[in-house]
Write an enzyme that holds these catalytic residues in place. Structure first.
Site, PDB file in Angstrom:
ATOM      1  N   LEU A  59      28.848  42.681  45.286  1.00 35.33           N
ATOM      2  CA  LEU A  59      30.196  42.968  44.807  1.00 35.33           C
ATOM      3  C   LEU A  59      30.597  44.337  45.329  1.00 35.33           C
ATOM      4  O   LEU A  59      29.788  45.264  45.322  1.00 35.33           O
ATOM      5  CB  LEU A  59      30.249  42.973  43.271  1.00 35.33           C
ATOM      6  N   ASP A  60      31.846  44.469  45.771  1.00 31.20           N
ATOM      7  CA  ASP A  60      32.273  45.790  46.225  1.00 31.20           C
ATOM      8  C   ASP A  60      32.704  46.650  45.043  1.00 31.20           C
ATOM      9  O   ASP A  60      32.697  46.212  43.884  1.00 31.20           O
ATOM     10  CB  ASP A  60      33.363  45.693  47.299  1.00 31.20           C
ATOM     11  N   MET A  61      33.100  47.880  45.329  1.00 30.06           N
ATOM     12  CA  MET A  61      33.352  48.864  44.268  1.00 30.06           C
ATOM     13  C   MET A  61      34.524  48.486  43.374  1.00 30.06           C
ATOM     14  O   MET A  61      34.605  48.921  42.232  1.00 30.06           O
ATOM     15  CB  MET A  61      33.602  50.239  44.895  1.00 30.06           C
ATOM     16  N   GLN A 194      35.033  39.956  48.649  1.00 26.02           N
ATOM     17  CA  GLN A 194      36.106  40.260  47.704  1.00 26.02           C
ATOM     18  C   GLN A 194      37.368  40.714  48.438  1.00 26.02           C
ATOM     19  O   GLN A 194      38.483  40.434  47.991  1.00 26.02           O
ATOM     20  CB  GLN A 194      35.646  41.334  46.712  1.00 26.02           C
ATOM     21  N   ARG A 198      41.383  39.364  48.205  1.00 26.38           N
ATOM     22  CA  ARG A 198      42.577  40.218  48.082  1.00 26.38           C
ATOM     23  C   ARG A 198      43.587  39.872  49.172  1.00 26.38           C
ATOM     24  O   ARG A 198      44.803  39.877  48.938  1.00 26.38           O
ATOM     25  CB  ARG A 198      42.169  41.692  48.158  1.00 26.38           C
TER      26      ARG A 198
END
Length: 260
Positions: A59-61, A194, A198
């Site tokens: 998972l990214d930030m 992710q 977006r």
């Protein structure tokens, strides 16, 4: 692990001077069992200095939700699960009316647009087109002849999926909430990032003659793991981690046997 109670130190036999009888005369040696100093925590140091931990689908930030880790032998199971190419599920929030340089609501504002003309029906038509296009890609990358008995049996079991590397594929997408200018989607996908999700929100805004930014990306399922299996930060302790491993063992074994 280091905070957990350790085993008691080993004992060995030492010959020590006998207690003085009080008259100053030597009384010889007596055998006694004493702890081995090499086992003392101040001598030995922490029992665990290294622990092999592997990360599953990252998972990214700016994302949250289910994040799977493997400990010890679990690292091999992570690799096996990765080779199963299981579907992941996200809830993705969006906001119509503006665009940013990184497709998120915290990015640098690029433009503002109107959105009053957007309806839920128009949004769902776009989602149906996205799902149809991705369904064709799924069949193409699964390398299965759809006219065969094998394809029928895999379809019944829900196992049609690319068994190798492929571009990101959305297997299902639907609208959960729609209250202008905000909306929320549920996206089932494979091999995504992710940031890709977006960008999907951004492209939906363009297709609706407007613009949109992503306000939230939350993974609610990663293969066999759901939010119910996840540990909150307050549960990051040895007992909770042990229970999580035991509770998930059967699910992981069943999925590996079914797929591989």
């Amino acid at each position: 692990l280091n905070a957990a109670p350790g085993r008691p130190p080993r004992q060995h036999v030492r010959f020590l001077p006998a207690p003085d009888g009080g008259d100053g005369a030597a009384t010889g040696l007596v055998a006694a069992r004493v702890p081995v100093l090499a086992d003392h925590p101040l001598v030995r140091g922490p029992r665990f200095r290294r622990l092999k931990i592997g990360a599953g689908h990252r998972l990214d930030m700016k994302a949250s939700g289910v994040f799977v880790l493997g400990i010890g032998h679990g690292n091999k199971l992570l690799t096996d699960l990765y080779n199963c190419h299981l579907t992941k599920v996200y809830t993705v929030g969006g906001l119509f009316g503006k665009a940013t340089d990184d497709f998120s609501d915290t990015g640098k504002l690029v433009e503002k647009t109107t959105f009053d003309h957007i309806t839920r029906e128009k949004l769902e038509r776009i989602l149906a087109v996205i799902q149809g296009t991705n369904h064709k890609a799924l069949l193409m990358h699964s390398n299965i002849d759809m006219k065969t008995q094998e394809a029928y049996e895999l379809a019944v079991k829900g196992l049609i999926r690319p068994m190798g590397r492929s571009p990101p594929i959305i297997t299902a997408i639907r609208c959960l909430q729609f209250v202008l200018p905000e909306f929320q989607l549920e996206i089932h996908c494979l091999h995504e990032t992710q940031q890709y999700l977006r960008k999907i929100v951004h492209e939906i805004g363009l297709e609706l003659k407007s613009s949109a930014v992503c306000t939230q990306v939350r993974r609610i399922r990663d293969g066999v793991f759901t939010l119910d299996d996840a540990l909150l930060r307050t549960q990051w302790n040895l007992r909770s981690v042990q229970n999580a491993i035991w509770d998930c063992q059967l699910k992981v074994k069943t999925e590996l046997e079914k797929t591989l």
